[in-house]
Design an enzyme around this catalytic site. Structure first.
Site, PDB file in Angstrom:
ATOM      1  N   ASP A  28       5.801   7.425  -8.242  1.00  0.00           N
ATOM      2  CA  ASP A  28       5.896   5.887  -8.439  1.00  0.00           C
ATOM      3  C   ASP A  28       6.160   5.637  -9.817  1.00  0.00           C
ATOM      4  OD1 ASP A  28       5.936   3.133  -8.399  1.00  0.00           O
ATOM      5  OD2 ASP A  28       4.954   3.103  -6.395  1.00  0.00           O
ATOM      6  N   ARG A  50      -0.033   6.569   8.006  1.00  0.00           N
ATOM      7  CA  ARG A  50       0.246   7.860   7.337  1.00  0.00           C
ATOM      8  C   ARG A  50       0.770   8.807   8.683  1.00  0.00           C
ATOM      9  NH1 ARG A  50      -2.328   8.316   2.488  1.00  0.00           N
ATOM     10  NH2 ARG A  50      -4.535   7.345   2.015  1.00  0.00           N
ATOM     11  N   ASP A 100       0.742   5.944   2.911  1.00  0.00           N
ATOM     12  CA  ASP A 100      -0.134   4.787   3.831  1.00  0.00           C
ATOM     13  C   ASP A 100       0.023   3.315   3.299  1.00  0.00           C
ATOM     14  OD1 ASP A 100      -1.723   5.182   1.144  1.00  0.00           O
ATOM     15  OD2 ASP A 100      -3.143   3.964   2.293  1.00  0.00           O
ATOM     16  N   GLU A 135       3.263  16.610  -4.258  1.00  0.00           N
ATOM     17  CA  GLU A 135       3.113  15.334  -4.415  1.00  0.00           C
ATOM     18  C   GLU A 135       4.067  14.542  -3.356  1.00  0.00           C
ATOM     19  OE1 GLU A 135       1.437  12.992  -4.727  1.00  0.00           O
ATOM     20  OE2 GLU A 135       0.659  12.471  -6.757  1.00  0.00           O
ATOM     21  N   ASP A 136       3.441  13.620  -2.718  1.00  0.00           N
ATOM     22  CA  ASP A 136       4.348  13.015  -1.661  1.00  0.00           C
ATOM     23  C   ASP A 136       5.261  12.018  -2.338  1.00  0.00           C
ATOM     24  OD1 ASP A 136       2.239  11.450  -2.482  1.00  0.00           O
ATOM     25  OD2 ASP A 136       1.814  10.473  -0.509  1.00  0.00           O
ATOM     26  N   PHE A 177       9.082  -0.293  -0.653  1.00  0.00           N
ATOM     27  CA  PHE A 177       7.701   0.255  -0.188  1.00  0.00           C
ATOM     28  C   PHE A 177       7.523   0.990   0.851  1.00  0.00           C
ATOM     29  CE2 PHE A 177       3.133   0.639   1.111  1.00  0.00           C
ATOM     30  CZ  PHE A 177       2.551   0.561   0.069  1.00  0.00           C
TER      31      PHE A 177
END
Ligand code: PRP
Length: 181
Positions: free
Chosen positions: A102, A164, A158, A98-99, A151
């Site tokens: 959250d 990206r 993105d 996973e990037d 954020f």
């Protein structure tokens, strides 16, 4: 694009160093396990591509696509499966790549969904984690960096499909995504 970024959080050098360390950790943990790394599209594609080149033991890769965000900076809370894995992961060791984590809702969904294929084990390898944003308790076995509630975009991440391709991770200026009152 760069003018929309208020600060660089992790530059290319910092990302490479930490991802190299994660690759070493995974190589040690999985030296005899031939794990299947499952990349969560789309955001994790850059992370997977660098991470896998720092793993020195046999692995396989596959892809799954889910979505929890539309053109906003907040998770909708509803996870949609858009494309499933193709590899038979029954009795295999799975590493979810996973990037960013959250709310944690995607990971809960993925662990439950992938468990239905009866793998031998499932762990999570996440480049970024936002602990303050978690809405659920989750385990993250391999973690790159913890970040605050900013954020962030770049390196696969993105906003409304943009940014990206930035080679670093940066904080997006608020005026880019907050409408003026
Ligand atoms: C992002 C990110 C994670 C998920 C994390 O994906 O890549 O998969 O949200 O959020 P959560 O912890 O609140 O569930 P997104 O839905 O934006 O899709 P994308 O990877 O295609 O950009």
């Amino acid at each position: 694009m760069n003018s929309d970024i208020s600060a660089v959080l992790f530059d290319e050098r910092e990302l490479k160093k930490r991802i190299c360390e994660l690759g070493t950790e995974l190589s040690k943990a999985y030296f005899d396990k031939n794990p299947v790394l499952i990349c969560i599209l789309k955001g994790s594609v850059v992370f997977l591509s660098d991470l896998m080149r720092h793993i020195t033991v046999p692995i396989e890769i596959d892809f799954i696509r889910i979505s929890s965000y539309d053109a906003s900076t907040k998770s909708s809370g509803v996870i949609t499966l858009k494309m499933d894995v193709k590899t038979n992961i029954e009795n295999r060791h799975v590493v979810i790549v996973e990037d960013i984590i959250d709310t944690g809702l995607s990971i809960v969904f993925l662990r439950e969904h992938l468990s239905s294929f009866k793998p031998e084990s499932i762990v999570v390898c996440a480049l970024l984690d936002k602990p303050e944003a978690h809405l659920v308790d989750i385990d993250i076995e391999f973690k790159g960096f913890e970040i605050g509630n900013e954020f962030v975009v770049g390196y696969g991440l993105d906003f409304d499909e943009k940014y990206r391709n930035l080679p670093f991770i940066g904080i997006l200026k608020k005026e880019v995504y907050i409408e003026p009152q």
